[in-house]
Structures are given as C-alpha cells and as structure tokens.
Design a protein around this motif. Structure first.
Motif, PDB file in Angstrom:
ATOM      1  N   ASP A   1       6.460   4.217  -1.410  1.00  0.00           N
ATOM      2  CA  ASP A   1       6.304   5.634  -1.118  1.00  0.00           C
ATOM      3  C   ASP A   1       6.559   5.767   0.378  1.00  0.00           C
ATOM      4  OD1 ASP A   1       5.378   8.108  -0.280  1.00  0.00           O
ATOM      5  OD2 ASP A   1       3.648   8.122  -1.611  1.00  0.00           O
ATOM      6  N   GLY A   2       7.809   6.036   0.707  1.00  0.00           N
ATOM      7  CA  GLY A   2       8.226   6.093   2.109  1.00  0.00           C
ATOM      8  C   GLY A   2       8.460   7.510   2.584  1.00  0.00           C
ATOM      9  N   ALA A   3       7.598   8.439   2.179  1.00  0.00           N
ATOM     10  CA  ALA A   3       7.744   9.816   2.636  1.00  0.00           C
ATOM     11  C   ALA A   3       7.897   9.867   4.147  1.00  0.00           C
ATOM     12  CB  ALA A   3       6.537  10.650   2.191  1.00  0.00           C
ATOM     13  N   ARG A   4       7.164   8.983   4.835  1.00  0.00           N
ATOM     14  CA  ARG A   4       7.231   8.912   6.289  1.00  0.00           C
ATOM     15  C   ARG A   4       7.767   7.552   6.744  1.00  0.00           C
ATOM     16  NH1 ARG A   4       2.930  11.889   4.560  1.00  0.00           N
ATOM     17  NH2 ARG A   4       2.587  13.886   5.611  1.00  0.00           N
ATOM     18  N   LEU A   5       8.607   6.950   5.940  1.00  0.00           N
ATOM     19  CA  LEU A   5       9.154   5.633   6.272  1.00  0.00           C
ATOM     20  C   LEU A   5       9.969   5.664   7.553  1.00  0.00           C
ATOM     21  CD1 LEU A   5       9.386   2.710   5.012  1.00  0.00           C
ATOM     22  CD2 LEU A   5      11.648   3.430   4.220  1.00  0.00           C
ATOM     23  N   TRP A   6      10.586   6.803   7.832  1.00  0.00           N
ATOM     24  CA  TRP A   6      11.498   6.932   8.962  1.00  0.00           C
ATOM     25  C   TRP A   6      10.868   6.464  10.282  1.00  0.00           C
ATOM     26  CZ3 TRP A   6      15.831   7.562   6.599  1.00  0.00           C
ATOM     27  CH2 TRP A   6      15.955   8.441   5.509  1.00  0.00           C
ATOM     28  N   GLU A   7       9.560   6.672  10.472  1.00  0.00           N
ATOM     29  CA  GLU A   7       8.946   6.355  11.757  1.00  0.00           C
ATOM     30  C   GLU A   7       8.180   5.036  11.758  1.00  0.00           C
ATOM     31  OE1 GLU A   7       6.153   9.554   9.890  1.00  0.00           O
ATOM     32  OE2 GLU A   7       8.290   9.058   9.918  1.00  0.00           O
ATOM     33  N   CYS A   8       8.363   4.215  10.718  1.00  0.00           N
ATOM     34  CA  CYS A   8       7.607   2.960  10.623  1.00  0.00           C
ATOM     35  C   CYS A   8       8.247   1.809  11.396  1.00  0.00           C
ATOM     36  CB  CYS A   8       7.459   2.547   9.159  1.00  0.00           C
ATOM     37  SG  CYS A   8       6.433   3.658   8.174  1.00  0.00           S
ATOM     38  N   GLY A   9       9.512   1.916  11.725  1.00  0.00           N
ATOM     39  CA  GLY A   9      10.231   0.816  12.360  1.00  0.00           C
ATOM     40  C   GLY A   9       9.603   0.287  13.637  1.00  0.00           C
ATOM     41  N   PRO A  10       9.195   1.171  14.572  1.00  0.00           N
ATOM     42  CA  PRO A  10       8.623   0.651  15.824  1.00  0.00           C
ATOM     43  C   PRO A  10       7.383  -0.210  15.608  1.00  0.00           C
ATOM     44  CG  PRO A  10       9.282   2.940  16.109  1.00  0.00           C
ATOM     45  CD  PRO A  10       9.440   2.626  14.648  1.00  0.00           C
TER      46      PRO A  10
ATOM     47  N   GLU B   1      -6.178  -7.536 -14.160  1.00  0.00           N
ATOM     48  CA  GLU B   1      -5.290  -7.149 -15.265  1.00  0.00           C
ATOM     49  C   GLU B   1      -3.865  -6.974 -14.761  1.00  0.00           C
ATOM     50  OE1 GLU B   1      -5.735  -3.092 -16.789  1.00  0.00           O
ATOM     51  OE2 GLU B   1      -7.245  -2.759 -15.245  1.00  0.00           O
ATOM     52  N   PRO B   2      -2.898  -7.119 -15.649  1.00  0.00           N
ATOM     53  CA  PRO B   2      -1.503  -7.005 -15.223  1.00  0.00           C
ATOM     54  C   PRO B   2      -1.115  -5.563 -14.903  1.00  0.00           C
ATOM     55  CG  PRO B   2      -1.625  -7.327 -17.590  1.00  0.00           C
ATOM     56  CD  PRO B   2      -3.029  -7.485 -17.074  1.00  0.00           C
ATOM     57  N   PHE B   3      -0.153  -5.429 -14.027  1.00  0.00           N
ATOM     58  CA  PHE B   3       0.442  -4.121 -13.732  1.00  0.00           C
ATOM     59  C   PHE B   3       1.939  -4.320 -13.565  1.00  0.00           C
ATOM     60  CE2 PHE B   3      -1.513  -5.895  -9.884  1.00  0.00           C
ATOM     61  CZ  PHE B   3      -0.428  -6.020  -9.025  1.00  0.00           C
ATOM     62  N   GLY B   4       2.692  -3.288 -13.941  1.00  0.00           N
ATOM     63  CA  GLY B   4       4.144  -3.417 -13.908  1.00  0.00           C
ATOM     64  C   GLY B   4       4.744  -3.110 -12.556  1.00  0.00           C
ATOM     65  N   THR B   5       4.106  -2.189 -11.800  1.00  0.00           N
ATOM     66  CA  THR B   5       4.646  -1.746 -10.518  1.00  0.00           C
ATOM     67  C   THR B   5       3.536  -1.694  -9.485  1.00  0.00           C
ATOM     68  OG1 THR B   5       6.294  -0.374 -11.650  1.00  0.00           O
ATOM     69  CG2 THR B   5       5.932   0.063  -9.314  1.00  0.00           C
ATOM     70  N   LEU B   6       3.814  -2.192  -8.297  1.00  0.00           N
ATOM     71  CA  LEU B   6       2.944  -2.014  -7.141  1.00  0.00           C
ATOM     72  C   LEU B   6       3.579  -0.944  -6.261  1.00  0.00           C
ATOM     73  CD1 LEU B   6       0.606  -2.795  -5.221  1.00  0.00           C
ATOM     74  CD2 LEU B   6       2.151  -4.517  -4.235  1.00  0.00           C
ATOM     75  N   MET B   7       2.865   0.156  -6.035  1.00  0.00           N
ATOM     76  CA  MET B   7       3.357   1.231  -5.177  1.00  0.00           C
ATOM     77  C   MET B   7       2.630   1.166  -3.839  1.00  0.00           C
ATOM     78  SD  MET B   7       3.443   5.364  -5.685  1.00  0.00           S
ATOM     79  CE  MET B   7       2.256   5.847  -4.435  1.00  0.00           C
ATOM     80  N   LEU B   8       3.380   1.088  -2.757  1.00  0.00           N
ATOM     81  CA  LEU B   8       2.826   0.999  -1.414  1.00  0.00           C
ATOM     82  C   LEU B   8       3.237   2.229  -0.620  1.00  0.00           C
ATOM     83  CD1 LEU B   8       3.670  -2.749  -0.633  1.00  0.00           C
ATOM     84  CD2 LEU B   8       1.471  -1.807  -1.398  1.00  0.00           C
ATOM     85  N   GLU B   9       2.266   2.973  -0.107  1.00  0.00           N
ATOM     86  CA  GLU B   9       2.548   4.156   0.713  1.00  0.00           C
ATOM     87  C   GLU B   9       2.584   3.734   2.175  1.00  0.00           C
ATOM     88  OE1 GLU B   9       0.341   8.297   1.940  1.00  0.00           O
ATOM     89  OE2 GLU B   9       0.292   7.733  -0.177  1.00  0.00           O
ATOM     90  N   LEU B  10       3.741   3.893   2.799  1.00  0.00           N
ATOM     91  CA  LEU B  10       3.962   3.508   4.191  1.00  0.00           C
ATOM     92  C   LEU B  10       4.379   4.722   5.006  1.00  0.00           C
ATOM     93  CD1 LEU B  10       5.996   0.183   3.746  1.00  0.00           C
ATOM     94  CD2 LEU B  10       3.536   0.433   4.047  1.00  0.00           C
ATOM     95  N   PRO B  11       3.555   5.159   5.966  1.00  0.00           N
ATOM     96  CA  PRO B  11       2.176   4.747   6.211  1.00  0.00           C
ATOM     97  C   PRO B  11       1.233   5.410   5.214  1.00  0.00           C
ATOM     98  CG  PRO B  11       2.758   6.509   7.708  1.00  0.00           C
ATOM     99  CD  PRO B  11       4.013   6.178   6.939  1.00  0.00           C
ATOM    100  N   LEU B  12      -0.021   4.916   5.144  1.00  0.00           N
ATOM    101  CA  LEU B  12      -1.020   5.495   4.250  1.00  0.00           C
ATOM    102  C   LEU B  12      -1.612   6.711   4.953  1.00  0.00           C
ATOM    103  CD1 LEU B  12      -2.428   5.228   1.517  1.00  0.00           C
ATOM    104  CD2 LEU B  12      -4.068   3.654   2.600  1.00  0.00           C
TER     105      LEU B  12
END
Length: 405
Positions: A209-218, A168-179
C-alpha cells in the motif's frame, strides 16, 4: 454541531487557510472549481514548468516541455493520456505493467482479490491501523470476500518474527508504507527486507500500500524501483503527495494487471473519461516528485523547531511524532480538547495570516497509543513550507500556545 454549523465552520476554515500568507503546505482542496480548472489548463498549456499548482498547489518544478500533448484526443475508456500515465508509472516503479484506477480503495481491493484467487488463500495479513481496516467500512470482507488478520498491534510495521510466527496461513501480506495512522512511520530498510523474506518463506505474496510511497526513498536510502522490487504488486496514489486531482495506479506483473483490468470494469472503475485526473497526475510526477526529498529534509527542521517551541512555551506535555519524521509528514500531540485546538489554529490563521496547524482530532490515532485527553494533528511540509526557517516555526508555535490560554 448541526449540518449548517459545520458548513459555516468549513467556510471559515477555507477562508482562513486561503487568506494565510504563510502555510506549511498548500492543498488543492482549498481552491475553488474555477481556480482548479484554470490552473490545470495553464499547466498543460505552459508545460511542466508552469508556476501554478493544480488547484493552488505548491508551485513550479524542475521539468520542461509538455507533460502530454495538449492537442491529443481525450481518453475514452482508457488510452491516450491515461495509457501515457500508466506507462510512466510502470517505468518509474520498474514493473511490467500498470493500470489506472479512480480510487486507491478500488485498486487495492482488486489487487488483493486477484492475489487471493492466485494463491488460493483469501486471508490478508495487514496492520490494524492500515487504511482498509480504519477508513473503508470493512470493504475487503463486505465487497471482496476477503478475511483479514493482524500480525501486531504495535504502532509499527510487523517484524519478521511476527510474520513467521503467526499461527495461521495467509495468502497476501499487505504493508502500508508509510503507516499513516501510526504517524507516517517507516521501518528501516533491513527490517523491510527481513519482513518480505519472512512472507516469502510462508509462500505469501507481498502487496505494498504505497499511497505515499513517493516520499519513502530518502528514509530508506533507496530509489523507487528498488523499493517496489521487494513486492509482487504496488499501489500508488496521485493526490496525497503529488497534488493531483484524484486517482491511483496498481502496478505489477503483466498477468496480474491484465486480470486487474477485468475486475476494474466489474467494480465500476472503467470510467468513460479521466483525462483531467490523469493530466494532473502527470504534472505531479513531473513537478512534485523531484521536490519530495527537499520536503522530507525540511520536515525534520520543522519538527525539531516545533519541539523546541513547545518546550520553550511551557505547555504541560507534548509530543512530535516521530522525531525526526520519516517522511514529509508527521504528527503533533497536545493535551487539549479538539475544539480548543481547532479554535486556536483558526484564530492564528485569521489574526496573523499564519497557518501552523489545520484540523485536530482524536480518532484513529487513539489506536496508535494516543493517551486519553490528548488530541492529534497531522503536519505536512511541502513547497510552501520550504520558506519557513526554524525561527519562524518556533515563533509561530509561541503564538499558537498563547492562543490556548
């Protein structure tokens, strides 16, 4: 356990953690009100190179000069230091604009509501272990009238095929990085790009959802701007990785952020003054953000040494997850009751001055494949943890296992 018993146990935990001379991470929530206020004032007065962390955080950073003019007027319904923080984050993420919110829960509700209005589809695709599903009391549906669907039940980000094949269709895909509740796990960069491309093929927008996006770069081998550029909007938090007091930012195109500011007011997020939280966020960006890659690198050393320590100690079964960690946080699984593990953790801190583990649980991680009878704890490696050698970790694990007998 009664409320009085829980309060006494909390006092015991705080005393043990505060009294430990060796910890893997020091948290602002372990400090007192007086200590927190004094540290904030000292950090502002001394500039970004101040030694004291906010509320007893992880120490000095590489910056210099003031993070914000200490003689500036306080903010009133935004402006001042709050606007300074918004500009700083928009620049770091490479977005047109950013808006400060008192909580990430509110920031994401507003973002997803705005996207629903713009796409004409109030369905949000997200992981069943995502924060709104596990920790927000059904807020997306109850407050914002949104509907959620799940693309996978596996303890990982959905694949591109799962995005394309959803019926089914959805308007937004939300990705939590990291999960977080799957073990602070991340996809590969190629997998992330493929998932975003699959969402675009379905005419869906992508929110991080980048609550912890800051440490994903490495893990990705990419900078913050390149990561954020994949999405239409990004939320980041200031207290989870940067040792700030509270608060979050929603970043994205001008037109979205302007609408978000209207909804922020409607949701009750247009606070009269927010300068302590905003200042602590700026200090975190200046002090902690440059150090996060070193925390991520050392978390791999700590996790590997923990696995070696448990194997040498002969515990019946254990898991360090993921191994190696994708960020500076990871999980440890052990086949003991929560109460047994909590008591051993506290005794180790009280008797040896070493806090290896903090609190154990069996809740949300059960949805991520935690076997029956197994408990889990989250391990964070920050500034204080850089002082631990692999041998220090192995020795501490041996002491901890001895206290389980």
């Amino acid at each position: 356990m009664t409320a009085m018993d829980e309060q006494e146990q909390r006092r015991r935990r705080l005393a043990a953690w505060r009294g430990s001379h060796r910890v893997l991470a020091r948290r602002s929530t372990d400090g007192t009100v007086a200590e927190g206020l004094a540290a904030l004032a000292a950090a502002i007065g001394a500039g970004s190179g101040a030694e004291a962390g906010i509320g007893g955080g992880s120490g000095s950073g590489a910056g210099s000069g003031f993070v914000h003019d200490p003689d500036d007027a306080v903010d009133v319904y935004g402006g001042g230091v709050v606007a300074d923080l918004e500009r700083r984050v928009a620049g770091l993420l490479g977005t047109e604009a950013a808006a400060f919110f008192p909580t990430g829960t509110m920031a994401q509700q507003v973002a997803l509501r705005c996207w629903a209005g713009r796409t004409g589809n109030a369905t949000v695709a997200l992981h069943p272990l995502a924060h709104p599903e596990l920790h927000e009391e059904g807020s997306l549906g109850a407050v914002s009238g949104l509907r959620t669907v799940h693309l996978t039940s596996a303890a990982r980000m959905p694949s591109a095929e799962e995005v394309r094949d959803h019926p089914e269709p959805f308007g937004t895909l939300m990705l939590e990085l990291p999960l977080r509740d799957a073990g602070f796990v991340l996809p590969t960069w190629d997998e992330l790009e493929a998932v975003v491309a699959a969402a675009r093929e379905r005419d869906a927008v992508v929110h991080l959802d980048g609550a912890r996006l800051w440490e994903c770069g490495p893990h990705f081998g990419r900078g913050l701007q390149e990561i954020a550029a994949l999405a239409d909007s990004v939320y980041v938090s200031f207290y989870k990785s940067l040792d700030g007091l509270s608060g979050a930012v929603l970043a994205g195109p001008d037109v979205l952020v302007e609408e978000a500011r209207v909804w922020r007011h409607r949701y009750g997020g247009q606070l009269f003054q927010q300068y302590p939280a905003a200042l602590s966020a700026l200090i975190g960006l200046d002090r902690e953000l440059p150090r996060l890659p070193s925390y991520v690198a050392h978390a791999k050393v700590v996790a590997g040494a923990m696995a070696e320590g448990f194997a040498a100690a002969g515990v019946p079964w254990f898991r360090v997850h993921p191994e190696p960690p994708h960020t500076h946080q990871f999980q440890v699984w052990l086949p003991y009751d929560v109460e047994v593990l909590d008591e051993a953790s506290l005794r180790q801190a009280e008797e040896t001055g070493v806090t290896l583990f903090r609190r154990w649980g069996s809740g949300a991680a059960g949805a991520a494949g935690l076997p029956p009878g197994v408990s889990v704890t989250e391990v964070t490696v920050s500034g204080a943890g850089l002082e631990w050698s692999a041998e220090d970790v192995r020795e501490a694990v041996g002491v901890f296992v001895g206290l389980l007998a």
